[in-house]
Motif scaffolding. Structure first.
Motif, short mmCIF file in Angstrom:
data_model
loop_
_atom_site.label_atom_id
_atom_site.label_comp_id
_atom_site.label_asym_id
_atom_site.label_seq_id
_atom_site.Cartn_x
_atom_site.Cartn_y
_atom_site.Cartn_z
N GLU A 211 0.83 -1.20 0.00
CA GLU A 211 0.00 0.00 0.00
C GLU A 211 0.87 1.25 0.00
N ASN A 212 0.23 2.38 -0.31
CA ASN A 212 0.84 3.69 -0.23
C ASN A 212 0.00 4.55 0.72
N VAL A 213 0.65 5.27 1.61
CA VAL A 213 -0.05 6.12 2.58
C VAL A 213 0.50 7.53 2.49
N ALA A 214 -0.36 8.49 2.27
CA ALA A 214 0.05 9.90 2.13
C ALA A 214 0.02 10.61 3.48
N VAL A 215 1.02 11.46 3.70
CA VAL A 215 1.07 12.33 4.87
C VAL A 215 1.39 13.74 4.40
N ARG A 216 1.34 14.71 5.31
CA ARG A 216 1.63 16.10 4.95
C ARG A 216 3.06 16.50 5.27
N PRO A 245 -4.97 -3.41 5.07
CA PRO A 245 -4.57 -2.06 4.64
C PRO A 245 -4.81 -1.02 5.74
N PHE A 246 -4.05 0.03 5.68
CA PHE A 246 -4.16 1.12 6.66
C PHE A 246 -5.51 1.82 6.54
N GLN A 247 -6.12 2.08 7.67
CA GLN A 247 -7.36 2.84 7.74
C GLN A 247 -7.09 4.13 8.50
N ARG A 248 -7.39 5.25 7.86
CA ARG A 248 -7.16 6.54 8.52
C ARG A 248 -7.98 6.63 9.80
N PRO A 249 -7.36 7.09 10.88
CA PRO A 249 -8.12 7.25 12.13
C PRO A 249 -9.13 8.39 11.99
N THR A 250 -10.20 8.30 12.73
CA THR A 250 -11.26 9.32 12.61
C THR A 250 -11.60 9.98 13.94
N GLY A 251 -11.53 9.24 15.03
CA GLY A 251 -11.96 9.78 16.31
C GLY A 251 -11.01 10.80 16.91
N TYR A 252 -11.55 11.68 17.73
CA TYR A 252 -10.77 12.66 18.50
C TYR A 252 -9.90 13.57 17.62
N GLY A 253 -10.34 13.82 16.40
CA GLY A 253 -9.62 14.73 15.52
C GLY A 253 -8.38 14.17 14.89
N ARG A 254 -8.13 12.85 15.04
CA ARG A 254 -6.89 12.28 14.50
C ARG A 254 -6.88 12.28 12.98
N GLY A 255 -8.05 12.28 12.35
CA GLY A 255 -8.09 12.32 10.89
C GLY A 255 -7.48 13.58 10.33
N ALA A 256 -7.44 14.66 11.13
CA ALA A 256 -6.86 15.93 10.66
C ALA A 256 -5.36 15.84 10.48
N LEU A 257 -4.74 14.78 11.00
CA LEU A 257 -3.30 14.61 10.82
C LEU A 257 -2.93 14.27 9.38
N PHE A 258 -3.93 13.80 8.60
CA PHE A 258 -3.66 13.29 7.26
C PHE A 258 -4.28 14.19 6.20
N PRO A 259 -3.68 14.24 5.01
CA PRO A 259 -4.25 15.04 3.92
C PRO A 259 -5.51 14.37 3.37
N PRO A 260 -6.33 15.11 2.62
CA PRO A 260 -7.52 14.50 2.01
C PRO A 260 -7.11 13.36 1.08
N GLU A 261 -7.91 12.33 1.04
CA GLU A 261 -7.61 11.20 0.17
C GLU A 261 -7.77 11.58 -1.28
N ASP A 262 -6.89 11.04 -2.16
CA ASP A 262 -6.96 11.34 -3.59
C ASP A 262 -8.24 10.75 -4.18
#
Length: 262
Positions: A211-216, A245-262
């Motif tokens: 897999e490929n995982v994007a970060v900022r 596969p990696f699942q972006r976290p969602t709770g407690y604002g952790r999803g904000a750590l990652f860029p929007p999905e392509d």
């Protein structure tokens, strides 16, 4: 030269110029995001080897290794000093290190490689897949391995500068835009904000265990970026032979750590 090429070159120069400043931002983000990281996944303890990037040493991965050790993993650096490229010493000692860790702990080793370190990690997985549990590369331009052309990135120029120190039998050539998946689970972490290497060269062909995982993150900030640290915790917590596969976290604002999905 087309206007599109001019625009890409200008964007690359801007990223390179702002790389140091954005690295400091990543350090600040780690302090701000630390409360969120307290909820990071923890898995079965197993050996983890962390490899530094070009011209870096174990000092550069100290924050990363401290984080992984706090999650309960026995973590080691490569202990080969400054990374000057795939020298004969590197090509000889790294396989010995992986073999020793696997035998001492009685289980395969997860390898985390930053930049050039990720290229080494992939090579080790190809050489001894039974000794490698998984590979996680951080901003590693493995799609450029073996190509004679310079892609114009600062990382590529630096690698060429130290080419005279490198062994002639260094790393197999890649002939695909996105290399085929490894024989072990692999996660390629990349950032479109990377100012050192071309992010497109840091991606692999997705598959059942790749897999490929994007970060900022900036390139130099990946060792202490909170999103990268979360990805590492999540991937290392995967049960052996039950990779998902990696699942972006969602709770407690952790999803904000990652860029929007392509």
């Amino acid at each position: 030269m087309s206007s599109g090429s001019d625009s890409r070159s200008a964007h690359r120069r801007l990223l390179a110029l702002t790389e140091p400043a954005r690295t400091l931002v990543s350090a600040g983000a780690l302090a701000a995001g630390f409360p969120l990281l307290r909820f990071a996944p923890r898995g079965q303890p197993h050996p983890v080897l962390v490899l530094p990037g070009l011209m870096a040493s174990d000092l550069s991965t100290r924050t990363l290794r401290t984080w992984l050790r706090s999650l309960g993993y026995p973590v080691v650096g490569w202990a080969l000093g400054r990374n000057r490229g795939p020298t004969q010493e590197v090509l000889t000692e790294l396989p010995n290190l992986v073999d020793r860790l696997a035998r001492e702990h009685g289980t395969p080793v997860s390898i985390v490689g930053w930049s050039l370190g990720g290229i080494y990690a992939r090579r080790l997985a190809l050489r001894a897949p039974r000794q490698v549990r998984q590979v996680i590369s951080l901003g590693s331009p493995f799609a450029l391995v073996g190509r004679r052309t310079d892609d114009g990135s600062p990382g590529s120029r630096a690698f060429q500068r130290y080419s005279q120190l490198q062994a002639t039998n260094r790393i197999p050539t890649a002939r695909r835009s996105q290399p085929r998946p490894l024989p072990v689970p692999s996660t390629a972490v990349y950032s479109k904000w990377d100012g050192v290497v071309d992010w497109r060269a840091c991606r692999q062909e997705p598959g059942p265990t790749s897999e490929n995982v994007a970060v900022r993150s900036s390139h130099l900030g990946m060792g202490h970026d909170p999103a990268v640290l979360w990805v590492l915790a999540d991937r290392l917590a995967q049960p052996r032979n039950e990779w998902r596969p990696f699942q972006r976290p969602t709770g407690y604002g952790r999803g904000a750590l990652f860029p929007p999905e392509d």
